[in-house]
Design a protein around this motif. Structure first.
Motif, short mmCIF file in Angstrom:
data_model
loop_
_atom_site.label_atom_id
_atom_site.label_comp_id
_atom_site.label_asym_id
_atom_site.label_seq_id
_atom_site.Cartn_x
_atom_site.Cartn_y
_atom_site.Cartn_z
N ALA A 17 1.12 -1.06 -0.19
CA ALA A 17 0.16 -0.31 -0.18
C ALA A 17 0.95 1.03 0.51
O ALA A 17 0.40 2.54 -0.59
CB ALA A 17 -1.04 -0.32 1.33
N ASN A 18 2.00 1.30 0.88
CA ASN A 18 3.25 2.65 1.04
C ASN A 18 3.39 2.72 -0.73
O ASN A 18 3.86 4.50 -1.02
CB ASN A 18 3.96 2.29 1.88
N LEU A 20 2.16 1.30 -3.17
CA LEU A 20 1.63 1.83 -4.21
C LEU A 20 0.59 3.46 -4.20
O LEU A 20 -0.48 4.04 -4.64
CB LEU A 20 0.33 1.16 -4.89
N LYS A 21 0.83 3.89 -2.68
CA LYS A 21 0.17 4.99 -2.32
C LYS A 21 -1.51 5.28 -2.66
O LYS A 21 -1.69 6.24 -2.45
CB LYS A 21 0.69 6.57 -3.09
N VAL A 22 -1.20 4.00 -1.70
CA VAL A 22 -3.04 3.29 -1.66
C VAL A 22 -3.35 2.66 -0.50
O VAL A 22 -2.40 2.85 0.23
CB VAL A 22 -3.61 2.64 -2.91
N SER A 23 -4.65 3.00 -0.07
CA SER A 23 -4.58 2.37 1.38
C SER A 23 -4.95 0.74 1.38
O SER A 23 -4.60 0.14 0.61
CB SER A 23 -6.02 2.15 1.93
N LYS A 25 -6.93 -1.20 2.12
CA LYS A 25 -7.76 -1.93 1.78
C LYS A 25 -8.25 -1.77 0.22
O LYS A 25 -8.63 -3.36 -0.63
CB LYS A 25 -9.75 -0.77 2.36
N THR A 26 -7.01 -0.71 -0.21
CA THR A 26 -7.59 -1.13 -1.64
C THR A 26 -6.55 -1.98 -2.24
O THR A 26 -6.57 -3.11 -3.08
CB THR A 26 -6.42 0.55 -2.38
N ILE A 27 -5.17 -2.54 -1.67
CA ILE A 27 -4.52 -3.55 -1.93
C ILE A 27 -5.64 -5.20 -1.70
O ILE A 27 -5.50 -5.62 -2.41
CB ILE A 27 -3.38 -3.86 -0.24
N GLU A 54 1.66 -0.83 -12.89
CA GLU A 54 0.40 0.23 -13.32
C GLU A 54 -0.60 -1.33 -14.38
O GLU A 54 -1.36 -0.58 -14.47
CB GLU A 54 1.19 0.82 -13.98
N ILE A 57 -2.72 -2.82 -12.35
CA ILE A 57 -3.65 -2.12 -11.31
C ILE A 57 -4.32 -1.78 -11.94
O ILE A 57 -5.50 -2.17 -11.96
CB ILE A 57 -2.50 -1.12 -10.76
N ASN A 58 -3.58 -1.27 -13.35
CA ASN A 58 -5.29 -0.48 -14.34
C ASN A 58 -5.67 -1.05 -15.46
O ASN A 58 -6.53 -1.27 -16.27
CB ASN A 58 -4.13 0.59 -14.77
#
Length: 64
Positions: A17-18, A20-23, A25-27, A54, A57-58
């Motif tokens: 998470a760190n 990707l700079k997301v939470s 929960k997103t992971i 990237e 994930i996208n």
């Protein structure tokens, strides 16, 4: 010849998470949607570092 095999790198949910700079929960959601590769080791969830791209994930269908 001196070929060395490097083991795959793993990250915890919070490290990923760190990264990707997301939470966290997103992971969890990305793991559940099979967009990133992960496995459980006891109570820990470890994520393959090479699956945190990237493109994976996208995209609709990630490449592993």
């Amino acid at each position: 010849m001196n070929s060395q095999i490097t083991p795959p790198k793993y990250l915890s949910r919070y490290e990923a998470a760190n990264h990707l700079k997301v939470s966290a929960k997103t992971i969890d959601r990305l793991i559940r949607d099979h967009r990133i590769k992960a496995f459980k080791l006891g109570k820990r969830v470890l994520i393959y570092l090479d699956s945190l791209t990237e493109e994976n994930i996208n995209s609709i269908k990630p490449r592993f």
